[in-house]
Design a protein around this motif. Structure first.
Motif, PDB file in Angstrom:
ATOM      1  N   ILE A   1       0.847  -1.181   0.000  1.00  0.00           N
ATOM      2  CA  ILE A   1       0.000   0.000   0.000  1.00  0.00           C
ATOM      3  C   ILE A   1       0.883   1.232   0.000  1.00  0.00           C
ATOM      4  O   ILE A   1       1.790   1.356   0.819  1.00  0.00           O
ATOM      5  CB  ILE A   1      -0.907  -0.023   1.240  1.00  0.00           C
ATOM      6  CG1 ILE A   1      -1.817  -1.246   1.145  1.00  0.00           C
ATOM      7  CG2 ILE A   1      -1.711   1.254   1.347  1.00  0.00           C
ATOM      8  CD1 ILE A   1      -2.692  -1.424   2.332  1.00  0.00           C
TER       9      ILE A   1
ATOM     10  N   GLU B   1      -2.033   6.031  -1.236  1.00  0.00           N
ATOM     11  CA  GLU B   1      -3.266   5.314  -0.902  1.00  0.00           C
ATOM     12  C   GLU B   1      -3.651   5.537   0.562  1.00  0.00           C
ATOM     13  O   GLU B   1      -4.823   5.705   0.883  1.00  0.00           O
ATOM     14  CB  GLU B   1      -3.084   3.809  -1.173  1.00  0.00           C
ATOM     15  CG  GLU B   1      -3.218   3.467  -2.644  1.00  0.00           C
ATOM     16  CD  GLU B   1      -2.963   1.998  -2.918  1.00  0.00           C
ATOM     17  OE1 GLU B   1      -3.840   1.369  -3.513  1.00  0.00           O
ATOM     18  OE2 GLU B   1      -1.889   1.488  -2.513  1.00  0.00           O
ATOM     19  N   VAL B   2      -2.655   5.539   1.433  1.00  0.00           N
ATOM     20  CA  VAL B   2      -2.946   5.814   2.841  1.00  0.00           C
ATOM     21  C   VAL B   2      -3.534   7.207   2.988  1.00  0.00           C
ATOM     22  O   VAL B   2      -4.521   7.409   3.701  1.00  0.00           O
ATOM     23  CB  VAL B   2      -1.681   5.654   3.710  1.00  0.00           C
ATOM     24  CG1 VAL B   2      -1.939   6.175   5.121  1.00  0.00           C
ATOM     25  CG2 VAL B   2      -1.253   4.204   3.750  1.00  0.00           C
TER      26      VAL B   2
ATOM     27  N   HIS C   1      -5.176   8.833   0.800  1.00  0.00           N
ATOM     28  CA  HIS C   1      -6.519   8.811   0.216  1.00  0.00           C
ATOM     29  C   HIS C   1      -7.533   8.220   1.207  1.00  0.00           C
ATOM     30  O   HIS C   1      -8.597   8.797   1.456  1.00  0.00           O
ATOM     31  CB  HIS C   1      -6.511   8.001  -1.081  1.00  0.00           C
ATOM     32  CG  HIS C   1      -7.876   7.747  -1.654  1.00  0.00           C
ATOM     33  ND1 HIS C   1      -8.672   8.758  -2.148  1.00  0.00           N
ATOM     34  CD2 HIS C   1      -8.596   6.603  -1.771  1.00  0.00           C
ATOM     35  CE1 HIS C   1      -9.826   8.243  -2.557  1.00  0.00           C
ATOM     36  NE2 HIS C   1      -9.800   6.941  -2.346  1.00  0.00           N
ATOM     37  N   ILE C   2      -7.187   7.080   1.813  1.00  0.00           N
ATOM     38  CA  ILE C   2      -8.175   6.473   2.717  1.00  0.00           C
ATOM     39  C   ILE C   2      -8.286   7.275   4.021  1.00  0.00           C
ATOM     40  O   ILE C   2      -9.363   7.374   4.592  1.00  0.00           O
ATOM     41  CB  ILE C   2      -7.884   4.974   2.994  1.00  0.00           C
ATOM     42  CG1 ILE C   2      -6.495   4.757   3.545  1.00  0.00           C
ATOM     43  CG2 ILE C   2      -8.151   4.125   1.769  1.00  0.00           C
ATOM     44  CD1 ILE C   2      -6.219   3.295   3.906  1.00  0.00           C
ATOM     45  N   ALA C   3      -7.188   7.895   4.437  1.00  0.00           N
ATOM     46  CA  ALA C   3      -7.269   8.749   5.626  1.00  0.00           C
ATOM     47  C   ALA C   3      -8.209   9.921   5.349  1.00  0.00           C
ATOM     48  O   ALA C   3      -8.995  10.323   6.209  1.00  0.00           O
ATOM     49  CB  ALA C   3      -5.888   9.250   6.024  1.00  0.00           C
ATOM     50  N   ALA C   4      -8.159  10.434   4.127  1.00  0.00           N
ATOM     51  CA  ALA C   4      -9.050  11.539   3.769  1.00  0.00           C
ATOM     52  C   ALA C   4     -10.499  11.062   3.738  1.00  0.00           C
ATOM     53  O   ALA C   4     -11.395  11.733   4.250  1.00  0.00           O
ATOM     54  CB  ALA C   4      -8.653  12.119   2.415  1.00  0.00           C
ATOM     55  N   LEU C   5     -10.728   9.877   3.174  1.00  0.00           N
ATOM     56  CA  LEU C   5     -12.090   9.327   3.142  1.00  0.00           C
ATOM     57  C   LEU C   5     -12.620   9.153   4.563  1.00  0.00           C
ATOM     58  O   LEU C   5     -13.797   9.377   4.828  1.00  0.00           O
ATOM     59  CB  LEU C   5     -12.094   7.952   2.460  1.00  0.00           C
ATOM     60  CG  LEU C   5     -12.126   7.896   0.948  1.00  0.00           C
ATOM     61  CD1 LEU C   5     -12.072   6.439   0.490  1.00  0.00           C
ATOM     62  CD2 LEU C   5     -13.390   8.560   0.406  1.00  0.00           C
ATOM     63  N   ALA C   6     -11.739   8.735   5.475  1.00  0.00           N
ATOM     64  CA  ALA C   6     -12.154   8.464   6.853  1.00  0.00           C
ATOM     65  C   ALA C   6     -12.054   9.702   7.732  1.00  0.00           C
ATOM     66  O   ALA C   6     -12.282   9.615   8.937  1.00  0.00           O
ATOM     67  CB  ALA C   6     -11.301   7.333   7.438  1.00  0.00           C
TER      68      ALA C   6
ATOM     69  N   ILE D   1      -3.769  12.670   9.573  1.00  0.00           N
ATOM     70  CA  ILE D   1      -2.571  12.003  10.077  1.00  0.00           C
ATOM     71  C   ILE D   1      -1.321  12.621   9.479  1.00  0.00           C
ATOM     72  O   ILE D   1      -1.309  13.070   8.332  1.00  0.00           O
ATOM     73  CB  ILE D   1      -2.589  10.469   9.843  1.00  0.00           C
ATOM     74  CG1 ILE D   1      -2.724  10.120   8.363  1.00  0.00           C
ATOM     75  CG2 ILE D   1      -3.692   9.801  10.635  1.00  0.00           C
ATOM     76  CD1 ILE D   1      -2.624   8.614   8.113  1.00  0.00           C
TER      77      ILE D   1
ATOM     78  N   ARG E   1       3.169   9.332  10.402  1.00  0.00           N
ATOM     79  CA  ARG E   1       2.160   8.338  10.759  1.00  0.00           C
ATOM     80  C   ARG E   1       1.661   7.626   9.503  1.00  0.00           C
ATOM     81  O   ARG E   1       1.403   6.424   9.516  1.00  0.00           O
ATOM     82  CB  ARG E   1       1.008   9.023  11.495  1.00  0.00           C
ATOM     83  CG  ARG E   1      -0.088   8.115  11.984  1.00  0.00           C
ATOM     84  CD  ARG E   1       0.348   7.294  13.203  1.00  0.00           C
ATOM     85  NE  ARG E   1      -0.667   6.287  13.554  1.00  0.00           N
ATOM     86  CZ  ARG E   1      -0.791   5.115  12.948  1.00  0.00           C
ATOM     87  NH1 ARG E   1       0.004   4.774  11.940  1.00  0.00           N
ATOM     88  NH2 ARG E   1      -1.732   4.254  13.322  1.00  0.00           N
TER      89      ARG E   1
ATOM     90  N   LEU F   1      -0.178  -1.589   7.213  1.00  0.00           N
ATOM     91  CA  LEU F   1      -1.279  -2.140   6.425  1.00  0.00           C
ATOM     92  C   LEU F   1      -0.760  -3.131   5.390  1.00  0.00           C
ATOM     93  O   LEU F   1      -1.372  -4.171   5.149  1.00  0.00           O
ATOM     94  CB  LEU F   1      -2.084  -1.026   5.746  1.00  0.00           C
ATOM     95  CG  LEU F   1      -2.796  -0.034   6.670  1.00  0.00           C
ATOM     96  CD1 LEU F   1      -3.793   0.808   5.879  1.00  0.00           C
ATOM     97  CD2 LEU F   1      -3.533  -0.724   7.811  1.00  0.00           C
TER      98      LEU F   1
END
Lengths: 103, 496, 489
Positions: free
Chosen positions: A3, A7-8, A10-15, A19, A23, A31
């Motif tokens: 990953i 991508e991290v 992107h998913i941190a932004a979605l959630a 961070i 981190r 992951l």
């Protein structure tokens, strides 16, 4: 598969998790390592496992269209971070800021 | 970032013949269901309660609260799906649509996604002056919950959140891209609204938000069979806004395509003020709703018995009612159309007609005076103070000769204003028709004295002046004189 | 160490003994409360000691005890009359905070109560405290609490297990004879095993989840700790049954969990080979064998069986649970309740609130869960895991259909481990290797003490078909009696 840092992010932004880069880098490694253990799932025989998601399951019980509402033992004002005139308040959304004056 | 950016729209639009392209439209209609309580909790669905008063642990999304589906939601959704000729699925699944927004309390919306309640239906619209009769295929009908309301203009610098509406049940009715013009879109929406109103599934009130429309529109060369890139139009607050927005967006797309450019797939907001579209969100905002089956809600099972019960309980639908009005009340096609356009208007008419017996007169009054009064007052017929029995009483007074047609209109206006009954108003205002010959003769003598030349010419044989003189008498009597009797007495008096 | 606490072998220590003495008027509910608080003080249950109990208030407990007095007359007194209980702090209570061990809910008071807690009160129990846990129940050691780790009652250097470590430690330390915990992948059974007490995970749908703050909704179930099988059975009896506020709760009838057969004659116990791998600690394997011998002595037949998809359990679990968690925890956004940290605009508020409100393990799982649900990965991970989950459930169905009545396995692959010793997340996840399958299949399971290694408790696990809690508790009770003091040696 690994990953990427992007991508991290992107998913941190979605959630909606803010961070730090440090981190995020650590999360990418963690992951990647965790998901490596998930590779065993690629051996699952889809044919055998398919079609069983709802078969024979009991359906949900429905409730009648009746009150009374479930009581709140404390009104929202007791637990809300910020309220005014009965509304929860949040910072104004960017898309609802007043239009910038044209240059 | 400014949101006032505009979409690409080449100036060369005029030079492009949009006749070379065909409009392709699919509509997504959200309909608030008429339930007493919300979809997944027991809070009331009343419109207009003080903010955050119709809320509970479930619709506030408090930690530990769980949803339980309201049975009436299922029945109303089924009613709509059956009336739209859909295939009903014995198993359907609620999913979570995950996104953050302050008026979405749980951080996800419960909505049916890949296993909807019903699919593959159709809605047929009648021919109108502008459009031919046509059938639009319905892709799906599914159940979901509404979000709360964000109010951006109440307090400076902050948005205010009211969750009274959060969790109110909705159905979404998605059409196939079968619509080929703005007028056809309007016809589809009017037919759908009429159907839903008949089904008593919803208030179908666009102003209160119980009916909301989004449109997907694309353009393609005439004769092409593949679809062009579509844009999604939002913020369509009325059916006429839908039609105007579709025409404007179609013209924009045609201009782009005609100039050899591409249409970008995006969501656009209709701005009624400037009669133009603008992009809905910043472009970097990516959308990934991460749908998955809601583990709090087992599959919804709909058995044959339930479908049968809902089908048997379906109310009379517009086509059947139209036929009945022509047969039972002897109305023409146009009158039957007008009176069945809205279920409540038709029911009002039926009550008037049944009480008054002369259904043709009842139809004329309901289509004329009643509708005009409703429009003038922007009232829903349910809240109109003049009830059908009151109209029937008024028409009875006209039929018995107690009120003239002119007086009746004045009485009706006062009824609408005060809510009083026709006989009370007629007596109070002295509007009952005067048929006492002595009183009529007195007015006639006065008119002859005041209009000597006309009276003389009439007596000498200019018979057409008789009507003019009758008019003067009517005016003198403030409309109360019985015109037939005046006519007789005046003719006698002038010897014609 | 339980000599003066509840759940000990001293008189008036068990749920049944407390009920008997209270209803006979030998002790008042207030005495019981005082005894519980005295024991908590003695073992230093609070933040300065075990850190098992996050909140307790003797005045509140006295009030509850006083309210209870009028309902204690004679034989009609409720099942848990006067019984003190602690409740895991991810279960909504009123009159006390509900924090989920998270900074994002620090100081939050729920305006409604969990169904299980209401039912406990109806049954005459007195909630005397809220217990520590891994934040939002995500963990296997109770190290990941925003309010500090809980220590093992036998050795403060060790973890009590998790995530319901506070409830387990409180019961093991004799503060209360029973407690509520919650299970998602073993969060009751694993700490019960580490602490040497009984832990029950009921069938999915047996106990209402209304008021249990969701971690992974398709796996979550409120569970019960007891010093003995009877204590856990009585509490389960009080809270089980259909609840109109939870669409996943079952209307299957609740039998009498106090009834059990005199022997195990005719019973077939399955011993799944996948739970006894060759690398299993031989001392744990020996204790399991001793327990199985006792079952044979009681008349049971033991049969080796296979659950071939067991190896999929941890991967499936660590896809499904984080996926659901990423959605369940979206509601903690600083808008309506809990922590709010302001930053630039709405987006800034969301990100600042959530990043400072959630600890590292919760953040890790939200990221993992968001990833496996996101576009392009859903089919490879979530959809695949859901299919594999049905295979795991089918394994159990087939074994139970083949004539096996219950399964017996070790509860955990190790005894309680040292705090701070498991830094690799996946190594920590493997603590759940024998317990997650019951959650994935939705079946009931129980852990009971079967002996000790180097003074540390070892748990044996029993698994049964859906809604066979009565059978599960019956077997556990007979085995418990048969092992007697050996279970704690």
């Amino acid at each position: 598969m690994s990953i990427s840092l992007d991508e991290v992010r992107h998913i941190a932004a979605l959630a909606r998790l803010g961070i730090s880069d440090e981190r995020a880098q650590l999360a990418a490694e963690e992951l990647t390592s965790i998901l490596a253990h998930m590779q065993v799932l690629t051996r699952v025989d889809d044919e055998r496992a398919a079609g069983s998601d709802t078969d024979g399951k009991t359906g949900m019980t429905l409730r009648p269209d009746l009150g009374p509402p479930i009581p709140l033992l404390r009104a929202p004002a007791f637990f809300a971070p910020e309220m005014r005139e009965g509304f929860f308040l949040v910072p104004r959304l960017a898309t609802h800021e007043d239009p910038e004056p044209s240059p | 970032m400014s949101v006032r950016e505009t979409v690409e729209s080449p100036r060369a639009a005029d030079s492009v013949a949009s006749g070379a392209f065909e409009m392709v439209v699919g509509l997504e209609v959200h309909v608030q269901l008429l339930t007493r309580t919300k979809a997944f909790c027991r809070c009331a669905t009343d419109f207009g309660a003080p903010p955050n008063t119709n809320v509970c642990p479930v619709c506030l999304g408090l930690p530990g609260a769980l949803p339980v589906l309201n049975e009436h939601v299922v029945d109303l959704a089924l009613r709509a799906a059956i009336a739209l000729d859909c295939e009903i699925h014995p198993v359907s699944i609620f999913a979570r649509k995950n996104y953050f927004y302050p008026d979405l309390p749980k951080g996800y919306q419960i909505s049916q996604y890949d296993r909807p309640l019903a699919t593959a239906g159709r809605l047929t619209t009648d021919a109108t002056g502008e459009t031919a009769a046509s059938t639009v295929r319905i892709t799906r009908v599914h159940i979901e919950e509404d979000a709360g309301k964000s109010v951006h203009d109440r307090f400076a610098g902050v948005s205010a959140i009211d969750l009274n509406r959060a969790g109110v049940p909705l159905i979404e009715i998605v059409s196939e891209p079968d619509i080929r013009s703005a007028a056809a879109a309007g016809a589809y929406l009017r037919a759908l609204k009429q159907l839903l109103e008949y089904l008593e599934v919803s208030d179908v009130n666009m102003e209160e938000g119980s009916l909301r429309v989004d449109a997907n529109v694309s353009a393609r060369p005439v004769g092409a069979s593949t679809l062009g890139t579509k844009t999604e139009l939002k913020n369509l607050n009325s059916f006429s806004a839908v039609e105007r927005a579709l025409d404007a967006e179609f013209a924009r797309q045609c201009a782009l395509l005609g100039a050899g450019q591409r249409v970008m797939q995006q969501t656009l907001l209709w701005d009624a003020g400037s009669a133009a579209v603008r992009p809905a969100r910043s472009k970097e905002e990516s959308h990934d709703y991460r749908y998955f089956p809601d583990p709090d809600l087992p599959p919804l099972l709909v058995d044959r018995a339930r479908i049968k019960r809902v089908r048997n309980d379906l109310p009379e639908l517009p086509a059947a009612r139209k036929a009945r009005y022509r047969e039972t009340f002897g109305l023409g096609a146009y009158d039957a159309d007008v009176l069945t356009a809205e279920r409540s208007l038709g029911s009002y008419f039926e009550e008037v007609a049944r009480a008054h017996r002369d259904s043709k007169t009842a139809a004329n009054w309901v289509m004329g005076e009643v509708r005009a009064a409703l429009n003038a007052r922007r009232l829903e017929i349910d809240r109109f103070p003049v009830r059908p029995a009151d109209v029937a009483e008024l028409l009875d007074l006209v039929a018995s000769g107690t009120l003239s047609g002119t007086a009746a209109k004045r009485v009706f206006a006062l009824m609408a204003e005060t809510g009083d009954r026709a006989s009370q108003i007629a007596a109070r205002e002295g509007l009952a028709q005067v048929r006492d010959d002595a009183a009529l003769r007195e007015w006639i003598e006065q008119v002859i004295a005041e209009h000597e030349p006309e009276a003389t010419r009439c007596a000498r044989g200019e018979r057409k002046l008789l009507g003019v003189l009758v008019g003067f008498v009517m005016k003198k009597s403030k409309g109360r004189a019985d015109p037939k009797r005046v006519n007789q007495l005046l003719a006698e008096r002038l010897g014609v | 160490m339980t000599e003066t606490g509840f759940g000990s072998h001293s008189p008036e220590g068990t749920v049944a003994e407390i009920r008997a003495s209270v209803t006979a008027g030998r002790r008042s509910p207030r005495d019981i409360v005082d005894h519980s608080f005295a024991r908590a003080a003695q073992v230093r249950a609070g933040a300065d000691g075990l850190n098992a109990i996050l909140w307790s208030d003797i005045a509140v407990a006295h009030n509850e005890a006083a309210a209870l007095e009028p309902r204690l007359n004679g034989p009609d007194a409720p099942l848990l009359a006067g019984v003190p209980i602690v409740v895991k702090d991810n279960i909504a209570t009123v009159g006390s905070p509900t924090t989920c061990g998270s900074r994002i809910l620090a100081g939050y008071h729920s305006p409604f109560e969990a169904t299980a807690v209401s039912r406990l009160r109806d049954a005459g129990a007195i909630a005397v405290g809220k217990t520590n846990l891994d934040e939002f129940a995500m963990g296997s050691s109770t190290e990941f609490s925003a309010f500090g780790r809980t220590k093992h009652p036998l050795d403060p250097r060790l973890v009590p297990g998790g995530s319901s470590g506070g409830s387990a430690a409180a019961v093991a330390a004799g503060i209360t004879p029973a407690a509520l915990g919650s299970e998602t992948g073993g969060s009751v059974r694993q700490p019960a095993a580490f602490c040497g007490i009984v832990g029950v995970k009921p069938t999915y749908g047996r106990v209402s989840r209304y008021g249990l703050v969701a971690f992974a909704s398709s796996l979550d179930q409120i569970g019960v700790f007891g010093a003995h099988v009877d204590d856990a059975a009585a509490v389960l009896q009080a809270i089980a049954g259909r609840d109109g506020l939870d669409a996943t709760s079952s209307d299957a009838p609740v039998p009498d969990y106090g009834e059990y057969p005199p022997t195990l004659r005719g019973l077939v116990i399955g011993k799944p080979r996948e739970y006894f791998p060759h690398q299993l600690d031989p001392r744990i394997a020996d204790l399991c064998e001793r327990a199985l011998d006792r079952c044979r002595e009681l008349g049971a037949a033991v049969r080796e069986v296979s659950l071939p998809h067991t190896e999929l359990a941890i991967p499936v679990y660590y896809i499904v649970a984080p996926a659901e968690a990423s959605s369940n925890l979206a509601r903690f956004d600083g808008v309506r309740y809990g922590l709010r940290v302001t930053d630039h605009g709405l987006r800034g508020m969301y990100e600042a609130t959530r990043s400072s409100g959630f600890g590292p393990e919760v953040t890790r799982r939200i990221l993992l869960g968001t990833y496996v649900l996101s576009a392009g990965y859903y089919d490879a991970y979530y959809a695949k895991a859901m299919r594999a989950r049905t295979l795991i459930a089918t394994d159990f169905d087939e074994v139970f259909r083949s004539g096996v009545d219950v399964l017996f396995t070790p509860t955990t692959p190790t005894t309680a481990f040292a705090a701070g010793s498991r830094t690799d997340p996946y190594q920590m996840y493997l603590s759940d290797i024998f317990t997650v399958t019951a959650n994935l299949a939705g079946i009931p399971a129980l852990s009971l003490p079967i002996g000790r290694i180097d003074g540390l408790p070892v748990g044996g696990q029993l698994l049964a078909p859906h809604f066979a809690e009565q059978r599960l508790l019956g077997v556990a009770r007979l085995l418990e009696h048969s092992l007697g003091a050996e279970a704690h040696r």
